[in-house]
Design a protein around this motif. Structure first.
Motif, PDB file in Angstrom:
ATOM      1  N   ALA A   1      27.101   5.912  72.331  1.00 16.19           N
ATOM      2  CA  ALA A   1      26.217   6.562  71.349  1.00 16.19           C
ATOM      3  C   ALA A   1      24.838   5.898  71.344  1.00 16.19           C
ATOM      4  O   ALA A   1      24.722   4.681  71.483  1.00 16.19           O
ATOM      5  N   ARG A   2      23.824   6.728  71.208  1.00 18.67           N
ATOM      6  CA  ARG A   2      22.452   6.275  70.944  1.00 18.67           C
ATOM      7  C   ARG A   2      22.121   6.847  69.578  1.00 18.67           C
ATOM      8  O   ARG A   2      22.441   8.005  69.315  1.00 18.67           O
ATOM      9  N   PHE A   3      21.466   6.096  68.745  1.00 19.58           N
ATOM     10  CA  PHE A   3      21.237   6.587  67.382  1.00 19.58           C
ATOM     11  C   PHE A   3      19.972   5.933  66.831  1.00 19.58           C
ATOM     12  O   PHE A   3      19.614   4.826  67.228  1.00 19.58           O
ATOM     13  N   PRO A   4      19.298   6.617  65.914  1.00 19.03           N
ATOM     14  CA  PRO A   4      18.048   6.053  65.393  1.00 19.03           C
ATOM     15  C   PRO A   4      18.309   4.873  64.462  1.00 19.03           C
ATOM     16  O   PRO A   4      19.365   4.796  63.829  1.00 19.03           O
TER      17      PRO A   4
ATOM     18  N   THR B   1      20.743   4.330  61.028  1.00 18.56           N
ATOM     19  CA  THR B   1      22.037   5.008  61.089  1.00 18.56           C
ATOM     20  C   THR B   1      23.151   4.046  60.661  1.00 18.56           C
ATOM     21  O   THR B   1      23.144   2.877  61.039  1.00 18.56           O
TER      22      THR B   1
ATOM     23  N   GLN C   1      28.173   7.335  59.844  1.00 20.79           N
ATOM     24  CA  GLN C   1      27.653   8.516  60.533  1.00 20.79           C
ATOM     25  C   GLN C   1      28.259   8.677  61.923  1.00 20.79           C
ATOM     26  O   GLN C   1      28.353   9.784  62.421  1.00 20.79           O
ATOM     27  N   LEU C   2      28.629   7.559  62.546  1.00 20.08           N
ATOM     28  CA  LEU C   2      29.131   7.624  63.924  1.00 20.08           C
ATOM     29  C   LEU C   2      30.634   7.868  63.996  1.00 20.08           C
ATOM     30  O   LEU C   2      31.151   8.310  65.024  1.00 20.08           O
TER      31      LEU C   2
ATOM     32  N   GLY D   1      10.992  10.223  74.437  1.00 21.60           N
ATOM     33  CA  GLY D   1      11.635   9.839  73.178  1.00 21.60           C
ATOM     34  C   GLY D   1      10.584   9.467  72.146  1.00 21.60           C
ATOM     35  O   GLY D   1       9.524   8.948  72.482  1.00 21.60           O
ATOM     36  N   GLU D   2      10.878   9.748  70.887  1.00 23.29           N
ATOM     37  CA  GLU D   2       9.876   9.575  69.837  1.00 23.29           C
ATOM     38  C   GLU D   2      10.243   8.481  68.843  1.00 23.29           C
ATOM     39  O   GLU D   2       9.394   8.030  68.089  1.00 23.29           O
ATOM     40  N   ARG D   3      11.518   8.108  68.797  1.00 22.28           N
ATOM     41  CA  ARG D   3      11.925   7.192  67.745  1.00 22.28           C
ATOM     42  C   ARG D   3      12.594   5.969  68.354  1.00 22.28           C
ATOM     43  O   ARG D   3      13.259   6.076  69.380  1.00 22.28           O
TER      44      ARG D   3
ATOM     45  N   MET E   1      15.382   3.846  69.107  1.00 23.17           N
ATOM     46  CA  MET E   1      16.816   4.137  69.061  1.00 23.17           C
ATOM     47  C   MET E   1      17.607   2.852  69.311  1.00 23.17           C
ATOM     48  O   MET E   1      17.128   1.919  69.955  1.00 23.17           O
TER      49      MET E   1
ATOM     50  N   SER F   1      29.350  14.776  55.375  1.00 25.10           N
ATOM     51  CA  SER F   1      28.681  13.578  55.898  1.00 25.10           C
ATOM     52  C   SER F   1      29.303  13.124  57.199  1.00 25.10           C
ATOM     53  O   SER F   1      28.624  12.591  58.072  1.00 25.10           O
TER      54      SER F   1
ATOM     55  N   ALA G   1      26.527  13.942  62.244  1.00 29.91           N
ATOM     56  CA  ALA G   1      25.993  13.398  63.501  1.00 29.91           C
ATOM     57  C   ALA G   1      26.291  14.294  64.704  1.00 29.91           C
ATOM     58  O   ALA G   1      25.601  14.210  65.717  1.00 29.91           O
TER      59      ALA G   1
ATOM     60  N   ARG H   1      23.498  14.410  67.806  1.00 30.39           N
ATOM     61  CA  ARG H   1      23.711  13.621  69.023  1.00 30.39           C
ATOM     62  C   ARG H   1      22.897  14.109  70.226  1.00 30.39           C
ATOM     63  O   ARG H   1      22.303  13.279  70.931  1.00 30.39           O
TER      64      ARG H   1
ATOM     65  N   TRP I   1      19.528  12.756  69.687  1.00 31.93           N
ATOM     66  CA  TRP I   1      19.544  11.289  69.784  1.00 31.93           C
ATOM     67  C   TRP I   1      19.533  10.850  71.247  1.00 31.93           C
ATOM     68  O   TRP I   1      18.890   9.853  71.606  1.00 31.93           O
TER      69      TRP I   1
ATOM     70  N   ALA J   1      18.036  11.961  73.575  1.00 31.01           N
ATOM     71  CA  ALA J   1      16.685  12.005  74.136  1.00 31.01           C
ATOM     72  C   ALA J   1      15.693  11.241  73.275  1.00 31.01           C
ATOM     73  O   ALA J   1      14.481  11.384  73.438  1.00 31.01           O
ATOM     74  N   GLY J   2      16.194  10.425  72.325  1.00 26.97           N
ATOM     75  CA  GLY J   2      15.283   9.652  71.478  1.00 26.97           C
ATOM     76  C   GLY J   2      14.618  10.485  70.402  1.00 26.97           C
ATOM     77  O   GLY J   2      13.533  10.148  69.924  1.00 26.97           O
ATOM     78  N   LEU J   3      15.263  11.583  69.996  1.00 22.88           N
ATOM     79  CA  LEU J   3      14.682  12.513  69.028  1.00 22.88           C
ATOM     80  C   LEU J   3      15.609  12.648  67.815  1.00 22.88           C
ATOM     81  O   LEU J   3      16.755  12.229  67.847  1.00 22.88           O
TER      82      LEU J   3
END
Lengths: 666, 666
Positions: free
Chosen positions: A510-513, A516, A520-521, A603-605, A607, B519, B523, B527, B530, B532-534
């Protein structure tokens, strides 16, 4: 005998008198026996001769025959409950609430704090008994509904399911109107008491805090508090000095307007002061409390006898060492100053909060919890090194198992011993990090299974074997589960295993901001099971300490709401499973550390992602390759390639040959 | 004029006197104008002649020229703040807190309750102003930081970000020591006040509840409370009679030991009594309070003038109709009885809870919230039928858009009007369910965008167009978002759209065990972004009412913790998105209903899933087929096949031909 030991004591050049030596020896008997049974002697004096050591060993073993120092060693007697009722009558109390927890609300409790098992015979890790004049009950969770019936006298204690028939409702139904129900305020948090209070109130009864626990009056031959050496945890493992940690946490307290914080979790005290101990099994900590002041000073309430002579000088004069019995007065002084004091709502007892009367008590999170959870670079390097050693031990064990088990000659206890033997070969090994879960066939379906001679089972061909184990190394704590096929697995075994594996890999990759939470995962781990109408009834992951508790907060991966964000440096387990009662259990567990994720073009955030620490092959015979997406398959192959590359060079040629086979691409 | 209207009133055989008629006509002007501008006349008398109707219409339009009945129609004046300060000085109050909410804490407020916009000029849907003697500030969330600067006089009100510079901190910094800061207790919940209180306390000031709102004294030409017809919501839409609902909820109250519940959410009152109204835009409810007693009786506090003559007889004598002004005394009577009363912690104001003084007030969940959220079979059949009609309207609109927009001649407002026109053709259409979001190019990136003549934008080739809209039909509420390419989309458009789509389908196809919350699922929607970093900065889904509020609790799909399990019959939106500020916005939204999942061979647990209600094509030109797994692709193709099969037969041949093309398999 005393002539003898007087002489030995004198020759040892110890500063202890005979009473002190006896207290030390008895306390050491009440502590878990570690890898080095003579470690306690270091507290007598440095540099003892072999003759003196033999004398001390002999002295202590004579004391041991006299006392039930270990858990459950004396058989339960019904008379204990009668004595308690007599004591309550004497005090004019209508009942007593006896929890399993000690005054730190911890996972492991010392023999002297095994009140619930002494009173009821029940030895599980969670539970609560209530004794009234005419009836008594014991409340346990779903893990222990069978065990409780085998351990307690059901004529004395009605065994009840804690969520289906909660203790508050039982009190509401059975507490006598106008009656006063006692509890020991050191053993409960205010939150934990709220429901019990409400239940008692519904019956027209009330809960009363008893300053002296009635069990103290009736528990004959009670073990003393454990005494085991408190030693420095050097900066080459801790990565930061205690002074720097204290300054950081104290500055945070000052910023938040707190005058002080009560550190009631002994793991937090150990982290803050860079000390380790051995008062309870598997978790290398001394039981102690501390008060951290906003100026960076610490009052540390710890038995002085425990302290290795290097400890106090290392800590310096900012850390004032006090007797454990001095805690109450120190809290009262904060109250008298009307200080604003932070207490940990999860572990600070009712007693602590009552002793602070007058203070502005702020219930919040342990101020050490987050800095402790965010491992620094040295701790992470230690974790990686420990996992390499652990990986080599696992490879040797699994190779042995693959060779021996199909012959039908291996049982659960033997496998446990074999694995421990392999781990013991590793540098810095100190202990297992919990009791190994070694479950063959249907025993694997019992989530918190502990193999005993009575339950011990042969690893039989056609069945699955689940082994969940871990180690305490000076540089890191490990926790790993592998499920292996003994002989040829069934189609159902393989389907279920592959689903668990897909969930495991979905978490691992998983990649997550930033921001998180593990909550959530969590569903990523369950979805492949959900698709088949299946699920598992435990959390997906828990935090892990650095040569400290194998269960460490404040983060976790769970379906229960948790507002703590995952942050770089946090170690967390990834352990989805599937259990078919009476048949088999499957769990795949690796430890992972949260890391900043590689930036992705576009990518914008910022992660985050996970780096997997655990290095052990996953049984390919249990994987249905067609059930994996091409990406998942590639991810598994890459993991196996890494295991082979880094563990392979550390094991014997025959083990390496086996590794090459089991780490081959799918 | 009064001669004239006296005559008309007499001829109408109305039971109203002239004062009553004037109140009714003025109140109707303060209500949103619905599809039928003459609906209010039904409250004058039944069966009016066209001549009388014309007379009433003329009478009301003359009243309308005299008063600012609609939102923001009178320009803001600085003098209002001066008047407030003078009024505070007169009362010896150091400041005043003015929130956006009305006394129901609802999403839409009536013009008479638009205190914040009257006082500050700010018209956003959330915010709070604080006026002190020498300074004032307005606090808004991230959606409104630009808008607030364009609407308020920043010399008078300092515009602040509500989370970055919270109002509590501002009070702590600026409230005068010893000062009393007033608030209207009808406009705040105790939870909402807690932080403000704490902020004031830090400054040595205190909050005081003002029984009469100071704005009442200074707001000249204030609109009256809205009056619009309250009509029965028949059982053929509601599926259950009000008596049955009242019995069920009351039995639950009795079981929990409550004597009564205060129903402060007007949507819950409307659900409980099977009535609908039109006091606020887009949500067909009358503003009213109710007290539900554990014996099933209801005190309903509602303006009698509003009631269609069928309502009271239908409800029977278990429902006692009281004037809105009688609520305070009714609460006080519960208090005097020391009754145990349940209040909704989300919507029950401080005033309600203060008026209950003496009662045992239990703050919990609105007892109607869960039964209202679990739609019954009749409501679900209505929802399916409404979505079919909505689907036909969408198909016609999207076909028109596909033909017209590439020519470059369509703008946002025109598209909005076209879509409304198509929806109006559908049976049972009553209103849009919220202001349509019609965003071309960069306007699509503004999540809560409302197109105005000033912001109106041409749908330009090479850009994306996002349209989020919904309708109120008597049998169901809809809410749907589609993003379409105007001309040829870019590779980035397609990549992002495909990621949003994968998230959307991951939610739509989820299977999960009973007990799972939204909740836990959230995610799944994020995902693919995420990876792609978004990410996107809003919830994934909200509950939806049945011809009621388009935003309805207590469930939702969100990364914020929510402990409410998804249950069969709950309707929830599924609307992941992606927004590139200044460039484009993407959102794909369908409504879904929670249903028991098809049992799976070997499945062990009762599982739930979703049935998709919304029926509208998803723009295939924006999908990168290679980025979808074979399963996801098949799921999308199946959805499109269903859209074509059920909507196709309901639209004109040329629309059907277009549908066939856009619903073809990928």
């Amino acid at each position: 005998m005393s002539q003898d030991i007087q002489d030995i004591l004198k020759k040892s050049k110890s500063s202890l008198d005979l009473a002190g030596l006896r207290r030390l020896a008895e306390g050491s008997l009440a502590a878990p026996e570690g890898e080095d049974a003579d470690a306690w002697m270091g507290l007598v004096a440095p540099a003892l001769t072999e003759v003196i050591k033999a004398g001390l060993r002999d002295y202590r073993s004579r004391l041991a025959t006299d006392m039930p120092y270990s858990h459950g060693s004396a058989a339960w007697e019904r008379g204990r409950v009668d004595s308690l009722r007599a004591e309550l009558l004497r005090r004019g109390i209508a009942g007593f609430i006896c929890p399993r927890s000690d005054d730190h609300q911890g996972e492991y409790v010392a023999p002297c704090a095994e009140r619930l098992s002494w009173l009821t015979g029940f030895t599980g890790s969670a539970g609560l008994a209530i004794v009234l004049a005419g009836r008594a009950a014991i409340f346990v969770d779903g893990r222990y509904t069978l065990q409780v019936r085998s351990q307690v006298d059901c004529d004395v204690f009605e065994p009840l399911h804690a969520t289906e028939a909660p203790s508050s409702g039982w009190l509401a139904a059975h507490a006598p109107r106008g009656g006063r129900i006692g509890f020991d305020p050191r053993l409960h948090t205010p939150e934990g008491l709220a429901r019990l209070r409400e239940g008692a109130a519904r019956a027209g009864a009330e809960l009363v805090a008893l300053e002296d626990d009635p069990l103290d009056a009736i528990w004959a031959r009670r073990p003393p508090a454990p005494i085991s050496p408190v030693i420095p945890h050097p900066e080459r493992f801790a990565g930061r000095g205690s002074a720097a940690k204290r300054t950081e946490v104290a500055e945070r307290l000052a910023r938040d307007g707190h005058a002080a914080a009560v550190v009631s979790d002994p793991a937090s005290v150990a982290w803050l002061l860079n000390v380790r101990g051995a008062d309870v099994p598997h978790t290398p900590l001394p039981l102690s409390f501390a008060i951290l002041h906003a100026d960076g000073g610490v009052d540390w309430f710890v038995e002085r006898l425990k302290l290795d002579r290097e400890v106090a000088p290392l800590l310096g004069n900012q850390v004032r060492i006090e007797a454990p019995s001095a805690l109450g007065d120190a809290l009262a002084r904060l109250g008298a100053r009307r200080a604003r004091v932070l207490v940990d709502s999860a572990t600070a007892s009712e007693w602590i909060q009552a002793r602070l009367a007058g203070a502005e008590v702020v219930r919040g999170q342990d101020p050490c919890a987050l800095p402790k959870a965010r491992k620094n670079e040295v701790e992470l390097a230690g974790a990686r090194a420990a996992h390499l050693r652990d990986g080599a031990a696992l490879a040797r064990f699994l190779a042995w198992l693959a060779a021996e088990a199909p012959k039908g000659g291996v049982d659960e206890l033997e496998a446990t011993a074999q694995l421990l033997g392999e781990r013991r070969r590793g540098e810095h090994f100190r202990d297992t990090s919990f009791d190994t879960i070694s479950g063959a066939g249907p025993n694997g379906a019992i989530v918190h299974y502990r193999s005993t001679p009575a339950t011990n089972r042969r690893l039989a061909p056609g069945e699955l074997y689940l082994v969940d184990s871990g180690a305490q190394y000076l540089d890191g704590t490990t926790d790993v589960t592998r499920t292996v096929a003994i002989g040829v697995p069934s189609a159902e075994h393989r389907d279920r295993f592959t689903r668990v594996l897909r969930g495991h890999i979905a978490i691992a990759t998983a990649r997550f901001p930033r921001g998180t939470t593990g909550s959530q995962l969590d569903a990523f781990a369950r979805r492949p099971l959900w698709e088949a109408g299946l699920d598992f009834d435990h959390g997906t992951g828990h935090g892990v300490g650095s040569y400290l508790s194998v269960h460490e907060g404040p983060h976790r991966i769970s379906k229960l709401p948790n507002v703590v964000a995952l942050e770089p440096g946090m170690i967390v387990s990834n352990e989805p499973g599937y259990y078919r009662t009476g048949a088999y259990g499957i769990r795949i567990e690796n430890l992972q550390v949260v890391t900043p994720a590689e930036p992705i073009p576009g990518g914008e955030r910022p992660m985050l992602g996970f780096e997997t620490l655990t290095l052990a092959p996953i049984d390919r015979r249990l994987i249905v390759a067609e059930m994996l997406s091409p990406e998942t398959r590639a991810q598994l192959d890459a993991y196996h390639a890494q295991v082979l590359a880094v563990v392979g060079p550390r094991v014997e040629p025959e083990v390496r040959a086996w590794l090459e086979k089991v780490c081959a691409p799918l």
